[in-house]
Design an enzyme around this catalytic site. Structure first.
Site, PDB file in Angstrom:
ATOM      1  N   GLU A   1       0.873  -1.201   0.000  1.00  0.00           N
ATOM      2  CA  GLU A   1       0.000   0.000   0.000  1.00  0.00           C
ATOM      3  C   GLU A   1       0.893   1.229   0.000  1.00  0.00           C
ATOM      4  O   GLU A   1       0.740   2.148   0.808  1.00  0.00           O
ATOM      5  CB  GLU A   1      -0.928  -0.027   1.213  1.00  0.00           C
ATOM      6  CG  GLU A   1      -1.685  -1.357   1.325  1.00  0.00           C
ATOM      7  CD  GLU A   1      -2.526  -1.478   2.583  1.00  0.00           C
ATOM      8  OE1 GLU A   1      -2.433  -0.602   3.447  1.00  0.00           O
ATOM      9  OE2 GLU A   1      -3.300  -2.439   2.675  1.00  0.00           O
TER      10      GLU A   1
ATOM     11  N   CYS B   1     -10.464   0.912   8.015  1.00  0.00           N
ATOM     12  CA  CYS B   1      -9.865   2.169   8.459  1.00  0.00           C
ATOM     13  C   CYS B   1     -10.464   3.379   7.766  1.00  0.00           C
ATOM     14  O   CYS B   1     -10.647   4.441   8.363  1.00  0.00           O
ATOM     15  CB  CYS B   1      -8.362   2.129   8.215  1.00  0.00           C
ATOM     16  SG  CYS B   1      -7.930   1.592   6.546  1.00  0.00           S
TER      17      CYS B   1
HETATM   18 ZN    ZN Z   1      -7.925   3.314   5.103  1.00  0.00          ZN
END
Ligand code: ZN
Length: 634
Positions: A304, A400
């Site tokens: 990521e 998240c």
């Molecule tokens: Zn996130």
């Protein structure tokens, strides 16, 4: 104090209040059918012994309710709501009930065995969860005056302070996932307790120092780190070198940007110029070489993560919603250190594009990954693109982004203005009321604007005040006019802000008209993915083409540049958007059949076509289809 009443933001914020916040509470309690379970609140109830069970979900699941609570706090600041506050209080009761006598609070280890706590800082997120809980507690106390969670996190920080630090016998570690650094800075600003700032400073300064704590931790645990096998290694955690020696934004994008936020906070609060310089260097790395036109960051699904300069693939991008949110956090901190238009430009770019795209217009579905180009079949059948979804999801096992988006949008008022001496800076334009004290004197004014659909901004003074009103002229704006009480004025321009110093009288008006033409944009020639392509922007908004309006095979479409755009306000479309229409060319498939994959180059048959562009943030609200931001140009 700022009250937002804005034609653009009110519906979004109302949707979050009415739909997003209650929906996310249901999700945190595993009551949303067909959504991946959260286990979040269940974990707290198991940890406190209220119910029997196991820990569910990821090690960082606690942070989801913390971010939700922080969003609730900002919502309550703007609009009290006894029912919502009662729900939040009950969540806090459940959280605090799980806290251990020594202050420790993390459901994963409370349930699975406290003897193992603090042994895997690299991957187990205890300090990360603590950071989010601190941020929630500070915001909730500010919103409601209730100290229960704040007192709990102060006990938690006391515990962390006993465990970590430079002193003999304390652990020399730091979080694998930063956030506690900036959280401790905001706790310090609330409590004034030097220990809170010192701890933030310690985590920043200790990171990446030799001997590397994470290596020692791996050796103690006799385990192996997944990232050491690939290209990222400890840069995944931004622990490859001490922070002042880091020149490029690397590794997991959210971690990186949260770290830089903590560095900026510590730099500001301690006056550490070397740390501020490091922030400026890393900022430059992000926004000059590693950021998408939408304010998305993180080019690669692997880790990521950031990759390398000008590597900005549109279809395999990661562009996590949280990363654009984190970029907004960082930009605000850079703006606090030095008022420069470019920082606010980045807030605007990320906010109106890469952040807002993260939420469906109904507030109930979310993107984790925010691509700039989507071919739905590829998302289903190409393993390297399965992280890209062609439609928003109801929830994620790793959730998240949704609560992060809520807490940012509900705290929008923190981003609009700032002040220094007798100067009141207007960074972002949104309608509402601003009221503040400038060196002890009250300044109040109303803001009306059609932003981002047009560039008209009107301020009406409510008080008699001598003040310097500094209005940002966005980086995209090439021409503007300014009037005071109908009379043209020029003002003094500095760092992208035009300053109007007067003895203002109640009733005075300032009218700023920012020209907002459609602009066809190119990327730096080294962005190989965008070579020969253009994107379309108007004001702060990036536009995109969707299959719904333009048919399939968007890769065959070419934009004639320069070209005339028809700017059309469409109140019924996508909650009310301005669309852009222009002529283009579409390559036809004539002469090709299913048996021919390659043929000698020859005459290409193109037909005239009309293109309809919608704001990028609103894509994927009308079913699944192709989308692209960058298109070939004629
Ligand atoms: Zn996130």
């Amino acid at each position: 104090m700022i009250r937002i009443h804005d034609r653009f933001w009110d519906p979004i914020r109302q949707t979050i209040r009415r739909e997003g916040i209650p929906y996310q509470w249901e999700a945190l309690n595993d009551r949303v059918p067909d959504a991946e379970p959260s286990f979040c609140m269940n974990n707290f109830r198991v940890a406190s012994g209220k119910i029997q069970g196991k820990h569910g979900g990821f090690v960082f699941q606690d942070s989801d309710v913390a971010k939700w609570l922080e969003g609730v706090a900002y919502s309550l600041m703007d609009q009290p709501n006894a029912e919502l506050e009662a729900v939040a209080d009950s969540a806090i009761d459940d959280i605090v009930a799980a806290q251990q006598p020594d202050g420790y609070l993390d459901t994963y280890y409370i349930i699975n065995g406290l003897e193992k706590r603090w042994t895997n800082l690299m991957d187990h997120h205890e300090l990360y969860c603590a950071g989010h809980m601190i941020e929630a507690a500070v915001a909730y106390e500010r919103a409601t005056g209730k100290r229960k969670l704040l007192d709990a996190v102060i006990r938690l920080v006391d515990h962390i302070d006993r465990e970590f630090g430079p002193e003999e016998g304390k652990r020399k570690g730091y979080p694998g996932h930063p956030v506690i650094e900036m959280a401790l800075a905001s706790l310090y600003e609330r409590t004034g307790d030097e220990r809170h700032l010192k701890l933030a400073q310690y985590f920043v300064d200790q990171r990446g120092r030799q001997p590397l704590y994470f290596e020692e931790e791996l050796a103690r645990q006799h385990t192996h780190c997944y990232w050491l096998d690939g290209v990222l290694k400890f840069s995944y955690y931004q622990a490859h070198k001490p922070v002042r020696e880091q020149k490029d934004a690397v590794g997991h994008a959210v971690r990186a940007l949260y770290l830089y936020c903590g560095m900026a906070d510590v730099a500001r609060l301690t006056g550490d110029a070397t740390l501020q310089d490091a922030c400026e260097t890393l900022w430059r790395s992000v926004v000059s070489r590693r950021m998408y036109i939408t304010g998305a960051v993180g080019s690669s699904e692997y880790g990521e993560a950031f990759t390398f300069d000008y590597d900005l693939p549109n279809d395999t991008v990661y562009g996590e919603t949280c990363a654009s949110i984190a970029l907004v956090f960082l930009a605000r901190r850079m703006l606090e250190a030095q008022v420069r238009c470019e920082y606010a430009d980045v807030i605007e770019r990320a906010l109106y594009n890469g952040v807002l795209s993260g939420m469906q217009l109904d507030g109930k579905r979310f993107f984790y990954v925010n691509p700039l180009e989507v071919l739905p079949e590829a998302c289903a059948k190409d393993q390297h693109k399965t992280h890209v979804k062609p439609e928003r999801q109801p929830w994620f096992s790793c959730a998240c982004c949704p609560p992060n988006l809520i807490r940012l949008v509900m705290s929008l008022s923190r981003y609009l203005v700032s002040q220094k001496g007798r100067t009141l800076y207007m960074h972002l334009y949104a309608g509402g009321e601003v009221e503040t004290q400038l060196e002890g004197e009250r300044l109040a004014f109303q803001v009306e604007t059609g932003y981002p659909w047009n560039g008209d901004v009107r301020l009406t003074l409510r008080t008699d005040t001598e003040a310097d009103l500094a209005l940002r002229i966005p980086g995209w704006c090439r021409a503007y006019t300014l009037h005071i009480n109908g009379q043209p004025v020029t003002g003094q321009a500095q760092d992208g802000y035009v300053h109007l110093w007067r003895s203002w009288r109640a009733g005075d008006t300032v009218t700023l008209s920012l020209d907002m033409p459609v602009v066809v944009m190119r990327a730096h020639p080294r962005v190989y993915e965008d070579a020969g392509k253009v994107a379309v922007m108007r004001g702060p908004l990036v536009y995109c083409l969707e299959e719904k309006d333009n048919g399939p095979d968007l890769h065959l479409v070419r934009l004639k540049s320069p070209c005339d755009f028809e700017i059309r306000w469409e109140p019924e479309l996508l909650g009310g958007v301005t669309t852009l229409r222009c002529g283009g060319l579409r390559e036809e498939r004539d002469g090709w059949d299913e048996h021919t994959l390659y043929a000698p180059d020859g005459q290409t048959h193109e037909t005239q076509t009309n293109l309809c562009w919608i704001p990028y943030y609103a894509w994927a609200n009308r079913g699944v289809g192709e989308m692209r931001v960058w298109v070939r140009k004629v």
